[in-house]
Design an enzyme around this catalytic site. Structure first.
Site, PDB file in Angstrom:
ATOM      1  N   GLY A  17       0.832  -1.216   0.000  1.00 25.01           N
ATOM      2  CA  GLY A  17       0.000   0.000   0.000  1.00 25.01           C
ATOM      3  C   GLY A  17       0.853   1.246   0.000  1.00 25.01           C
ATOM      4  O   GLY A  17       1.235   1.732   1.070  1.00 25.01           O
ATOM      5  N   LEU A  18       1.146   1.742  -1.209  1.00 24.38           N
ATOM      6  CA  LEU A  18       2.056   2.885  -1.297  1.00 24.38           C
ATOM      7  C   LEU A  18       1.306   4.210  -1.485  1.00 24.38           C
ATOM      8  O   LEU A  18       1.663   5.029  -2.321  1.00 24.38           O
ATOM      9  CB  LEU A  18       3.076   2.647  -2.423  1.00 24.38           C
ATOM     10  CG  LEU A  18       4.056   1.508  -2.108  1.00 24.38           C
ATOM     11  CD1 LEU A  18       4.876   1.117  -3.335  1.00 24.38           C
ATOM     12  CD2 LEU A  18       4.983   1.882  -0.953  1.00 24.38           C
ATOM     13  N   MET A  21       0.641   7.585   3.367  1.00 20.95           N
ATOM     14  CA  MET A  21       1.109   7.044   4.652  1.00 20.95           C
ATOM     15  C   MET A  21       2.039   5.854   4.438  1.00 20.95           C
ATOM     16  O   MET A  21       3.092   5.751   5.065  1.00 20.95           O
ATOM     17  CB  MET A  21      -0.082   6.617   5.518  1.00 20.95           C
ATOM     18  CG  MET A  21      -0.866   7.755   6.123  1.00 20.95           C
ATOM     19  SD  MET A  21       0.085   8.726   7.302  1.00 20.95           S
ATOM     20  CE  MET A  21       0.097   7.671   8.755  1.00 20.95           C
ATOM     21  N   ASN A  40       2.449  -2.622  -4.398  1.00 22.37           N
ATOM     22  CA  ASN A  40       1.192  -1.875  -4.503  1.00 22.37           C
ATOM     23  C   ASN A  40       0.331  -2.560  -5.552  1.00 22.37           C
ATOM     24  O   ASN A  40       0.851  -3.147  -6.504  1.00 22.37           O
ATOM     25  CB  ASN A  40       1.472  -0.422  -4.917  1.00 22.37           C
ATOM     26  CG  ASN A  40       0.272   0.466  -4.655  1.00 22.37           C
ATOM     27  OD1 ASN A  40      -0.022   0.799  -3.507  1.00 22.37           O
ATOM     28  ND2 ASN A  40      -0.445   0.827  -5.707  1.00 22.37           N
ATOM     29  N   ARG A  41      -0.985  -2.473  -5.345  1.00 25.79           N
ATOM     30  CA  ARG A  41      -1.919  -3.090  -6.291  1.00 25.79           C
ATOM     31  C   ARG A  41      -1.616  -2.642  -7.713  1.00 25.79           C
ATOM     32  O   ARG A  41      -1.611  -3.439  -8.639  1.00 25.79           O
ATOM     33  CB  ARG A  41      -3.343  -2.682  -5.880  1.00 25.79           C
ATOM     34  CG  ARG A  41      -4.452  -3.519  -6.411  1.00 25.79           C
ATOM     35  CD  ARG A  41      -5.698  -3.290  -5.552  1.00 25.79           C
ATOM     36  NE  ARG A  41      -5.847  -1.897  -5.164  1.00 25.79           N
ATOM     37  CZ  ARG A  41      -6.637  -1.006  -5.792  1.00 25.79           C
ATOM     38  NH1 ARG A  41      -7.354  -1.357  -6.808  1.00 25.79           N
ATOM     39  NH2 ARG A  41      -6.720   0.240  -5.358  1.00 25.79           N
ATOM     40  N   LYS A  84      -6.701   1.432   2.959  1.00 25.58           N
ATOM     41  CA  LYS A  84      -7.935   1.965   3.542  1.00 25.58           C
ATOM     42  C   LYS A  84      -8.511   0.973   4.563  1.00 25.58           C
ATOM     43  O   LYS A  84      -8.615  -0.227   4.256  1.00 25.58           O
ATOM     44  CB  LYS A  84      -8.935   2.185   2.394  1.00 25.58           C
ATOM     45  CG  LYS A  84     -10.111   3.039   2.711  1.00 25.58           C
ATOM     46  CD  LYS A  84     -10.834   3.333   1.389  1.00 25.58           C
ATOM     47  CE  LYS A  84     -12.141   4.028   1.504  1.00 25.58           C
ATOM     48  NZ  LYS A  84     -13.039   3.721   2.548  1.00 25.58           N
ATOM     49  N   SER A 137       0.482   6.876  14.876  1.00 26.71           N
ATOM     50  CA  SER A 137       0.030   8.272  14.947  1.00 26.71           C
ATOM     51  C   SER A 137       1.141   9.233  14.581  1.00 26.71           C
ATOM     52  O   SER A 137       2.311   8.981  14.832  1.00 26.71           O
ATOM     53  CB  SER A 137      -0.472   8.598  16.356  1.00 26.71           C
ATOM     54  OG  SER A 137      -0.872   9.962  16.384  1.00 26.71           O
ATOM     55  N   LYS A 191      -4.914   3.227  20.101  1.00 27.95           N
ATOM     56  CA  LYS A 191      -4.900   4.272  19.056  1.00 27.95           C
ATOM     57  C   LYS A 191      -6.271   4.950  18.950  1.00 27.95           C
ATOM     58  O   LYS A 191      -6.367   6.164  18.741  1.00 27.95           O
ATOM     59  CB  LYS A 191      -4.483   3.671  17.702  1.00 27.95           C
ATOM     60  CG  LYS A 191      -4.557   4.665  16.531  1.00 27.95           C
ATOM     61  CD  LYS A 191      -3.589   5.828  16.731  1.00 27.95           C
ATOM     62  CE  LYS A 191      -3.465   6.867  15.649  1.00 27.95           C
ATOM     63  NZ  LYS A 191      -4.502   7.288  14.833  1.00 27.95           N
ATOM     64  N   HIS A 194      -6.503   7.288  21.753  1.00 26.70           N
ATOM     65  CA  HIS A 194      -5.630   8.425  21.405  1.00 26.70           C
ATOM     66  C   HIS A 194      -6.421   9.424  20.556  1.00 26.70           C
ATOM     67  O   HIS A 194      -6.410  10.631  20.784  1.00 26.70           O
ATOM     68  CB  HIS A 194      -4.393   7.927  20.646  1.00 26.70           C
ATOM     69  CG  HIS A 194      -3.637   9.022  19.943  1.00 26.70           C
ATOM     70  ND1 HIS A 194      -4.052   9.564  18.744  1.00 26.70           N
ATOM     71  CD2 HIS A 194      -2.507   9.694  20.277  1.00 26.70           C
ATOM     72  CE1 HIS A 194      -3.214  10.522  18.370  1.00 26.70           C
ATOM     73  NE2 HIS A 194      -2.272  10.617  19.284  1.00 26.70           N
ATOM     74  N   ASN A 195      -7.120   8.897  19.581  1.00 22.06           N
ATOM     75  CA  ASN A 195      -7.869   9.780  18.688  1.00 22.06           C
ATOM     76  C   ASN A 195      -9.057  10.430  19.390  1.00 22.06           C
ATOM     77  O   ASN A 195      -9.381  11.581  19.131  1.00 22.06           O
ATOM     78  CB  ASN A 195      -8.349   9.015  17.450  1.00 22.06           C
ATOM     79  CG  ASN A 195      -7.228   8.833  16.433  1.00 22.06           C
ATOM     80  OD1 ASN A 195      -6.060   8.845  16.796  1.00 22.06           O
ATOM     81  ND2 ASN A 195      -7.581   8.671  15.175  1.00 22.06           N
ATOM     82  N   GLU A 198      -7.641  13.135  21.144  1.00 22.40           N
ATOM     83  CA  GLU A 198      -7.283  14.131  20.102  1.00 22.40           C
ATOM     84  C   GLU A 198      -8.521  14.985  19.742  1.00 22.40           C
ATOM     85  O   GLU A 198      -8.437  16.212  19.650  1.00 22.40           O
ATOM     86  CB  GLU A 198      -6.764  13.373  18.883  1.00 22.40           C
ATOM     87  CG  GLU A 198      -6.484  14.192  17.632  1.00 22.40           C
ATOM     88  CD  GLU A 198      -6.116  13.289  16.441  1.00 22.40           C
ATOM     89  OE1 GLU A 198      -5.159  12.524  16.556  1.00 22.40           O
ATOM     90  OE2 GLU A 198      -6.801  13.369  15.396  1.00 22.40           O
ATOM     91  N   TYR A 199      -9.659  14.324  19.586  1.00 23.30           N
ATOM     92  CA  TYR A 199     -10.897  15.053  19.279  1.00 23.30           C
ATOM     93  C   TYR A 199     -11.213  16.058  20.389  1.00 23.30           C
ATOM     94  O   TYR A 199     -11.581  17.202  20.128  1.00 23.30           O
ATOM     95  CB  TYR A 199     -12.084  14.094  19.162  1.00 23.30           C
ATOM     96  CG  TYR A 199     -12.343  13.471  17.808  1.00 23.30           C
ATOM     97  CD1 TYR A 199     -11.339  12.807  17.112  1.00 23.30           C
ATOM     98  CD2 TYR A 199     -13.611  13.520  17.235  1.00 23.30           C
ATOM     99  CE1 TYR A 199     -11.608  12.209  15.878  1.00 23.30           C
ATOM    100  CE2 TYR A 199     -13.886  12.934  16.011  1.00 23.30           C
ATOM    101  CZ  TYR A 199     -12.879  12.266  15.339  1.00 23.30           C
ATOM    102  OH  TYR A 199     -13.149  11.678  14.138  1.00 23.30           O
ATOM    103  N   LYS A 269     -13.622  10.592  10.659  1.00 23.87           N
ATOM    104  CA  LYS A 269     -13.586   9.286   9.997  1.00 23.87           C
ATOM    105  C   LYS A 269     -13.988   8.128  10.899  1.00 23.87           C
ATOM    106  O   LYS A 269     -13.968   6.987  10.469  1.00 23.87           O
ATOM    107  CB  LYS A 269     -12.195   9.057   9.401  1.00 23.87           C
ATOM    108  CG  LYS A 269     -11.929  10.013   8.221  1.00 23.87           C
ATOM    109  CD  LYS A 269     -10.798   9.544   7.320  1.00 23.87           C
ATOM    110  CE  LYS A 269      -9.441   9.801   7.910  1.00 23.87           C
ATOM    111  NZ  LYS A 269      -9.063  11.231   7.926  1.00 23.87           N
TER     112      LYS A 269
END
Ligand code: 6PG
Length: 485
Positions: A17-18, A21, A40-41, A84, A137, A191, A194-195, A198-199, A269
């Site tokens: 997955g290039l 990120m 990568n695909r 994704k 993160s 994680k 963490h988010n 973060e919110y 998200k």
């Protein structure tokens, strides 16, 4: 491109997955001296990535087929999947599986729901393969130059990847911001929280910005100065730092402050929402995180808000306090106080999940690996690390000696700021919820006695008595009597 010739030195790790990120993580891995195979695909993306890698090409094995990719990695093969979140991860795992051997490790580095991670981990349990759910993160920059990394999976699989992950992680005073946190979904759960934090952190900063903009009528540049000053003090953190930068930036088209031209509709998200759902599942009050998620939802309802403003108008803000600087100092302390509430809630959710999922989450370690690399990195997290190191099983961060002192020192400013905002009609749901949380948490005798009485009245649910007498119902007969009156 790799042609399956395994006589060349094998890669220490692979990455699928290039996207931005994935590419950045792969370059970081290569730069820290680890050989990496990439796939990568679409082979064009792999070719472009390799061509752009310039001086790091020697550390990279670009592969066009899954066969070549798998063959290029030293067994047991750790393979990072950076695509994704959701179904694509399951599909990618199915594609990979037939090529893998006993001991190989699939690593999901996306923002996965930890329940999916547990399911994926369990599915592979008897297959000889294993799974790591890895929270990463720090955004694009962090992935490229040093993220904070939260690992969940078997300890054995962690041992296989520890060296590479340690080399690429952010460092706080030379201390790597990566750790194995527990089995299966532990890394992705941490994680997620963490988010959630973060919110809350971002929402509280935005509320303070609102008071400065709409209450004190400061310009973006003036507010930038305030955040710049705060960043040198106790609020020193990445989010405060970028807030100053954002507020200073000018739109290249109009020359106006960029922030003034951005529509006030926040995206999301899902990780904030998951934090709230899990807090509720676990029976933990995470009011500041809930308020932050709800505020994003309301922000997205721009048309409805504009229509409502036409009906109600907005209240006239109170006159700015005479001593403006003293009020700005109160805002700084209020933000600190509310932030303590949000972090205390986030850690409380993790403590409950740790029991529920038998993870034995190491609280001091979590705070330690959040000190650098991640979005909520701050000096404050160093203080949380010390507090949890002294007492890893404390019921709530706010009752630790260091934080109870901080709460006592900042309680009055938070009260002052929240009441000023409320009387001015400025929305401060996260700041107010942190204050409400604290006020409820610190009060030994609350008001739930009335709720218990009501529950008993209409549903004979019973209650416990303060005097220990064993008489669990009130003198109201059947609550339904009221309908016959
Ligand atoms: C991080 C960020 C990262 C991402 C968020 C944004 O830790 O690097 O949290 O994971 O920026 O997922 O989430 P929202 O789009 O929901 O704000």
């Amino acid at each position: 491109m790799q042609n399956g010739d395994t006589s060349v030195e094998q890669a220490e790790i692979g990455l699928i997955g290039l996207g931005v990120m994935g590419s950045n993580l792969a370059l970081n891995i290569a730069e820290k001296g680890n050989k990496i195979a990439v796939f990568n695909r679409t082979p064009e993306a792999t070719k472009k990535f390799y061509a752009d890698a310039s001086e790091l090409q020697g550390q990279i094995i670009p592969c066009e087929t899954i066969e070549d990719f798998v063959a290029a990695i030293r067994p047991p093969r750790p393979i990072i999947i950076m695509i994704k979140a959701g179904d694509p991860v399951d599909q990618q795992m199915e594609i990979l599986k037939p090529y893998l051997e006993n001991g190989d490790i699939m690593i999901d580095a996306g923002n996965a729901n930890f329940r999916d991670t547990i399911r994926r981990f369990d599915t592979l349990k008897d297959s000889g393969l294993t799974f790591i759910g890895m929270g990463v993160s720090g955004g694009e920059e962090g992935a490229r130059h040093g993220p904070s990394i939260m690992v969940g999976g078997t300890e054995e699989s962690w041992k296989r990847v520890e060296k590479v992950l340690t080399s690429i992680s952010a460092k706080y005073d030379n201390d790597p911001c990566v750790a194995w946190l527990g089995n299966d979904g532990a890394g992705h759960f941490v994680k997620t929280i963490h988010n959630g934090i973060e919110y809350a952190d971002m929402q509280m900063i935005a509320e303070i910005y609102g008071i400065l903009r709409d209450g004190l009528k400061l310009s973006a540049g003036e507010i930038a100065d305030v955040f710049g000053t705060w960043n040198k003090g106790r609020l020193n953190s990445y989010l405060i730092e970028i807030t100053e930068k954002v507020l200073r930036a000018a739109d290249p088209v109009t020359g106006k402050p960029m922030v003034d031209l951005i529509l006030d509709k926040a995206g999301q998200k899902g990780t904030g929402k998951w934090s709230v759902i899990e807090a509720q599942n676990m029976g933990v009050a995470a009011t500041a995180i809930e308020a932050a998620v709800a505020a994003r939802i309301l922000s997205s309802q721009k048309d409805e808000r504009e229509a409502a403003e036409k009906i109600f108008g907005v209240p006239k803000a109170l006159a700015a306090p005479a001593d403006k600087q003293a009020f700005i100092d109160d805002l700084e302390n209020a933000l600190l106080a509310a932030k303590i509430g949000a972090y205390a809630q986030g850690f409380a959710v993790m403590a409950a999940a740790s029991k529920e999922f038998n993870w034995d989450l190491p609280m001091p370690t979590i705070a330690r690996i959040w000190r650098a690399g991640c979005i909520i990195r701050s000096q404050f997290l160093d203080e949380i690390t010390s507090a949890f190191t002294k007492d890893p099983h404390v019921a709530n961060l706010i009752v630790t000696p260091a934080f109870s002192k901080m709460v006592q020192d900042t309680d009055a400013p938070l009260r002052h700021v929240v009441s000023h905002a409320i009387l001015s009609g400025l929305p401060v749901p996260a700041l107010a919820s942190a204050l409400g949380y604290f006020d409820a948490y610190r009060r030994g005798r609350g008001t739930a006695n009335l709720i218990q009485a009501q529950r008993d009245f209409f549903g004979a649910h019973g209650f416990e008595r303060t005097d220990g007498v064993d008489k669990p119902h009130g003198p109201w007969g059947s609550g339904l009597d009221i309908f016959s009156k």
